[in-house]
Design a protein around this motif. Structure first.
Motif, PDB file in Angstrom:
ATOM      1  N   ILE A 155      36.363  35.315  43.942  1.00  0.00           N
ATOM      2  CA  ILE A 155      36.783  35.446  42.608  1.00  0.00           C
ATOM      3  C   ILE A 155      35.636  36.272  41.869  1.00  0.00           C
ATOM      4  CG2 ILE A 155      37.684  34.488  40.586  1.00  0.00           C
ATOM      5  CD1 ILE A 155      39.397  33.754  42.830  1.00  0.00           C
ATOM      6  N   PHE A 156      35.962  37.426  41.247  1.00  0.00           N
ATOM      7  CA  PHE A 156      35.276  38.267  40.188  1.00  0.00           C
ATOM      8  C   PHE A 156      35.807  38.352  39.051  1.00  0.00           C
ATOM      9  CE2 PHE A 156      34.769  39.826  44.735  1.00  0.00           C
ATOM     10  CZ  PHE A 156      33.359  39.931  44.678  1.00  0.00           C
ATOM     11  N   ASN A 157      34.998  38.941  38.287  1.00  0.00           N
ATOM     12  CA  ASN A 157      35.718  39.538  36.779  1.00  0.00           C
ATOM     13  C   ASN A 157      36.208  40.820  36.800  1.00  0.00           C
ATOM     14  OD1 ASN A 157      35.095  37.335  34.852  1.00  0.00           O
ATOM     15  ND2 ASN A 157      32.991  37.895  35.028  1.00  0.00           N
ATOM     16  N   LYS A 158      37.549  40.858  36.441  1.00  0.00           N
ATOM     17  CA  LYS A 158      38.407  42.037  36.751  1.00  0.00           C
ATOM     18  C   LYS A 158      37.874  43.175  35.811  1.00  0.00           C
ATOM     19  CE  LYS A 158      42.655  41.967  35.626  1.00  0.00           C
ATOM     20  NZ  LYS A 158      44.134  41.577  35.202  1.00  0.00           N
ATOM     21  N   LYS A 159      38.095  44.359  36.243  1.00  0.00           N
ATOM     22  CA  LYS A 159      37.930  45.759  35.550  1.00  0.00           C
ATOM     23  C   LYS A 159      39.317  45.919  34.976  1.00  0.00           C
ATOM     24  CE  LYS A 159      34.973  48.996  37.082  1.00  0.00           C
ATOM     25  NZ  LYS A 159      34.648  50.120  38.029  1.00  0.00           N
ATOM     26  N   GLU A 160      39.617  46.067  33.730  1.00  0.00           N
ATOM     27  CA  GLU A 160      40.707  45.974  33.233  1.00  0.00           C
ATOM     28  C   GLU A 160      41.534  47.426  33.701  1.00  0.00           C
ATOM     29  OE1 GLU A 160      42.900  43.953  31.769  1.00  0.00           O
ATOM     30  OE2 GLU A 160      41.248  42.197  31.998  1.00  0.00           O
ATOM     31  N   GLY A 161      43.046  47.160  34.105  1.00  0.00           N
ATOM     32  CA  GLY A 161      43.642  48.672  34.163  1.00  0.00           C
ATOM     33  C   GLY A 161      43.694  48.918  35.504  1.00  0.00           C
ATOM     34  N   ALA A 162      42.706  48.813  36.381  1.00  0.00           N
ATOM     35  CA  ALA A 162      42.639  49.313  37.831  1.00  0.00           C
ATOM     36  C   ALA A 162      43.825  48.662  38.613  1.00  0.00           C
ATOM     37  CB  ALA A 162      41.055  48.764  38.435  1.00  0.00           C
ATOM     38  N   LEU A 163      44.135  47.325  38.486  1.00  0.00           N
ATOM     39  CA  LEU A 163      45.046  46.944  39.413  1.00  0.00           C
ATOM     40  C   LEU A 163      46.404  46.263  38.512  1.00  0.00           C
ATOM     41  CD1 LEU A 163      42.913  44.262  41.265  1.00  0.00           C
ATOM     42  CD2 LEU A 163      43.732  46.508  42.112  1.00  0.00           C
ATOM     43  N   SER A 164      47.539  46.344  39.344  1.00  0.00           N
ATOM     44  CA  SER A 164      48.794  45.819  38.581  1.00  0.00           C
ATOM     45  C   SER A 164      48.399  44.392  38.059  1.00  0.00           C
ATOM     46  CB  SER A 164      49.730  45.525  39.601  1.00  0.00           C
ATOM     47  OG  SER A 164      50.717  44.777  39.368  1.00  0.00           O
ATOM     48  N   ASP A 165      48.871  44.258  36.668  1.00  0.00           N
ATOM     49  CA  ASP A 165      48.555  42.966  36.108  1.00  0.00           C
ATOM     50  C   ASP A 165      49.460  41.713  36.774  1.00  0.00           C
ATOM     51  OD1 ASP A 165      46.674  43.236  34.331  1.00  0.00           O
ATOM     52  OD2 ASP A 165      48.117  44.034  32.831  1.00  0.00           O
ATOM     53  N   VAL A 166      50.496  42.339  37.427  1.00  0.00           N
ATOM     54  CA  VAL A 166      51.522  41.339  38.228  1.00  0.00           C
ATOM     55  C   VAL A 166      50.826  40.716  39.211  1.00  0.00           C
ATOM     56  CG1 VAL A 166      53.606  41.018  39.151  1.00  0.00           C
ATOM     57  CG2 VAL A 166      53.460  42.872  37.466  1.00  0.00           C
ATOM     58  N   ALA A 167      49.759  41.493  39.831  1.00  0.00           N
ATOM     59  CA  ALA A 167      49.300  41.021  41.050  1.00  0.00           C
ATOM     60  C   ALA A 167      48.337  39.764  40.642  1.00  0.00           C
ATOM     61  CB  ALA A 167      48.417  41.972  41.785  1.00  0.00           C
ATOM     62  N   THR A 168      47.629  40.158  39.495  1.00  0.00           N
ATOM     63  CA  THR A 168      46.480  39.015  39.010  1.00  0.00           C
ATOM     64  C   THR A 168      47.058  38.144  38.057  1.00  0.00           C
ATOM     65  OG1 THR A 168      45.825  40.745  37.407  1.00  0.00           O
ATOM     66  CG2 THR A 168      44.729  40.822  39.531  1.00  0.00           C
ATOM     67  N   ALA A 169      48.496  38.102  37.939  1.00  0.00           N
ATOM     68  CA  ALA A 169      49.061  37.274  36.987  1.00  0.00           C
ATOM     69  C   ALA A 169      48.301  37.182  35.468  1.00  0.00           C
ATOM     70  CB  ALA A 169      48.930  35.682  37.604  1.00  0.00           C
ATOM     71  N   GLY A 170      48.156  38.454  35.051  1.00  0.00           N
ATOM     72  CA  GLY A 170      47.398  38.470  33.713  1.00  0.00           C
ATOM     73  C   GLY A 170      46.152  37.911  33.616  1.00  0.00           C
ATOM     74  N   LEU A 171      45.453  37.530  34.531  1.00  0.00           N
ATOM     75  CA  LEU A 171      44.182  36.798  34.598  1.00  0.00           C
ATOM     76  C   LEU A 171      43.155  37.834  34.392  1.00  0.00           C
ATOM     77  CD1 LEU A 171      44.099  33.942  37.305  1.00  0.00           C
ATOM     78  CD2 LEU A 171      44.776  33.588  34.976  1.00  0.00           C
ATOM     79  N   SER A 172      41.988  37.461  33.747  1.00  0.00           N
ATOM     80  CA  SER A 172      40.802  38.424  33.655  1.00  0.00           C
ATOM     81  C   SER A 172      39.937  38.378  34.699  1.00  0.00           C
ATOM     82  CB  SER A 172      39.869  37.956  32.294  1.00  0.00           C
ATOM     83  OG  SER A 172      39.426  36.532  32.567  1.00  0.00           O
ATOM     84  N   THR A 173      40.193  37.436  35.961  1.00  0.00           N
ATOM     85  CA  THR A 173      39.587  37.460  37.258  1.00  0.00           C
ATOM     86  C   THR A 173      40.487  38.143  38.278  1.00  0.00           C
ATOM     87  OG1 THR A 173      40.438  35.316  37.571  1.00  0.00           O
ATOM     88  CG2 THR A 173      38.001  35.784  36.703  1.00  0.00           C
ATOM     89  N   VAL A 174      39.836  38.406  39.469  1.00  0.00           N
ATOM     90  CA  VAL A 174      40.690  38.963  40.395  1.00  0.00           C
ATOM     91  C   VAL A 174      39.694  38.203  41.842  1.00  0.00           C
ATOM     92  CG1 VAL A 174      39.446  40.998  40.750  1.00  0.00           C
ATOM     93  CG2 VAL A 174      41.618  40.825  41.747  1.00  0.00           C
TER      94      VAL A 174
END
Ligand code: TXA
Ligand code: MG
Length: 346
Positions: A105-124
Motif C-alpha cells: 500500500i502506497f500513498n496515491k497520486k491523485e487523478g492517475a487511476l479510476s477512483d472506483v478502483a481505489t474506492a476513493g481512498l488516498s492510498t493504493v
C-alpha cells in the motif's frame, strides 16, 4: 454475455503464449474484464484507468463498492505513474519479493487511476504477480490492471479456471486458463505508508520473510481480534464461505470424531476438512483431505478447492481441523476463521 475461454500452457516459451495473450490484452484495452491466472489465485482484471471497466469488475463479482482493488503491474516503472513516492522500506520489499505474492500500500497520486478502483481512498494497493501468463498479459496491455480474486463476492477464491467458470460464466468477457495456481492463498497485503510497515492481510509471503528484509513489521490489530475494525476494507466482509456452516475444531482427532458422531446421531450429514495424514482416521459422510499437514504450503494450495468441494455434496455442516499460525499457516488460519465466521469449538 458469452464468456470466451482460452487455454495457455504456462511452461512454454513466452512468445508461444500468443495469440491468446494478445486477444486478452486487446479486450482489456477495450475496457472489458477478463480472468487470468496468477501464482496466488485467479484474478479478474480490468483497466484501472477507466471507471467503466472497473465498474464491470464490481458488478460481475457483486462486490461492495467500498472495497478497493489491487492494481497489478507488469513493469516496475509503471508504479511512478500513480504513487506519490516509493518509501525506502517499500523499495526493499519490492526488490526482495516482486514479482511475487506481496501487495504493497502506497500513498496515491491523485487523478492517475479510476477512483472506483481505489474506492476513493488516498492510498493504493499494488502488486506485480509472479506468473508468466499474468505478466505477459499485463505487459502486452501496457495498462495498470485492477484485479480482485475472480470469484463471486463471499465465495472462496478461485485456484482453477473451472472455479472462475462456475462463478462468473456469462458475466465476464473471457477466462484465460493457465492451469491451477501455485500458492493457493492470496498475496500478503502490507501497508508501507507509515514508518513501520503493517500487515493488513496475511498471505503468500510470510511475516518471517518480511522481517528478514525490513526488520520490525506490525500486524493490524483487527487480524488478532475479531471485533476490531480492519484497516483493509475487504477484511471486514464474510468471505471464502462454503454453502454449509463451517466450524473449526481446536481439539484432537478423537474429540473431533466424537463431535461427528454426536451430529450424525442428530440426523445431520457431516463433512470433515482434514489432511492426508489424518483422513483415514475419520468416519463421516464426506472426508476431504487438503494437502499435507507436515507441509503447510500444500494445505494452502488446496484450501479453496477443499472449501468449494463441499458445495457439491449435501453435507449439513463441515468440521475442520485447525493449523499452527506460523509461516503460511497464518494465512490458512485467517481464511479458515473467516470462512467459518469465527465459529471455533475450543
Ligand atoms: O493474490 C491476490 O492478492 C489476488 C490476485 C488476483 O492478485 N487478489 C486479491 O484481490 O486477493 P482482492 O480484491 O480479493 O483482495 C484485495 C484486498 C482486499 O482485502 C482490499 O480491501 C485490500 O486488498 N485493499 C485494496 N486496496 C487497499 C488499500 N488502499 N488499503 C487497504 N487495503 C486495501
Ligand atoms: Mg478476494
Amino acid at each position: 454475455m458469452e464468456t470466451k475461454r482460452w487455454s495457455v500452457d504456462k511452461t512454454v516459451d513466452k512468445r508461444e503464449l500468443y495469440p491468446q495473450v494478445s486477444q486478452a490484452a486487446d479486450l482489456l484495452r477495450e475496457n472489458e474484464v477478463i480472468a487470468f491466472p496468477t501464482e496466488t489465485v485467479y484474478g479478474l482484471g480490468g483497466n484501472a484507468e477507466n471507471d467503466g471497466a472497473v465498474s464491470k469488475i464490481f458488478e460481475a463479482k457483486g462486490r461492495p463498492s467500498d472495497n478497493p482493488l489491487i492494481i497489478h503491474i507488469g513493469k516496475m516503472e509503471q508504479i511512478e505513474e500513480f504513487v506519490q513516492e516509493v518509501p525506502q522500506k517499500a523499495a526493499k520489499l519490492m526488490e526482495a519479493f516482486w514479482p511475487g505474492a506481496l501487495t504493497i500500500i502506497f500513498n496515491k497520486k491523485e487523478g492517475a487511476l479510476s477512483d472506483v478502483a481505489t474506492a476513493g481512498l488516498s492510498t493504493v494497493a499494488v502488486r506485480m504477480p509472479d506468473h508468466p501468463v499474468a505478466l505477459a498479459i499485463l505487459q502486452e496491455s501496457g495498462l495498470p490492471i485492477a484485479a480482485p480474486s475472480a470469484n463471486r463476492s463471499g465465495r472462496p477464491s478461485p485456484t482453477t479456471a473451472q472455479h472462475v467458470w462456475e462463478d462468473l460464466n456469462g458475466r465476464i468477457a473471457g477466462i484465460v486458463d493457465g492451469g491451477p495456481t501455485g500458492i493457493g492463498v492470496e498475496s500478503t497485503v502490507i501497508d508501507c505508508t507509515e514508518d513501520i510497515p503493517v500487515i493488513l492481510r496475511p498471505g503468500g509471503v510470510t511475516k518471517e520473510q518480511l522481517q528478514e528484509v525490513v526488520g520490525e513489521v506490525g500486524v493490524d490489530p483487527a487480524l488478532l481480534k475479531s471485533k476490531e475494525a480492519p484497516k483493509s476494507p475487504g477484511m471486514k466482509y464474510t468471505h471464502y464461505a462454503p454453502d454449509a456452516p463451517l466450524y473449526l475444531v481446536k481439539r484432537g482427532r478423537e474429540e473431533l470424531q466424537e463431535i461427528i458422531n454426536e451430529k450424525r446421531r442428530e440426523g445431520l450429514s457431516v463433512g470433515v476438512l482434514t489432511t492426508e495424514e489424518n483422513k483415514a482416521y475419520y468416519d463421516a459422510d464426506v472426508v476431504y483431505a487438503c494437502g499435507r499437514r507436515a507441509e503447510l504450503e500444500t494445505v494452502a494450495a488446496h484450501l479453496y478447492e477443499a472449501l468449494r468441494s463441499f458445495n457439491n455434496t449435501d453435507v449439513d455442516l463441515i468440521l475442520s481441523e485447525t493449523f499452527p499460525s506460523e509461516g503460511v499457516g497464518d494465512a490458512i488460519m485467517n481464511r479458515l476463521l473467516k470462512a467459518a465466521g469465527h465459529k471455533v469449538i475450543e
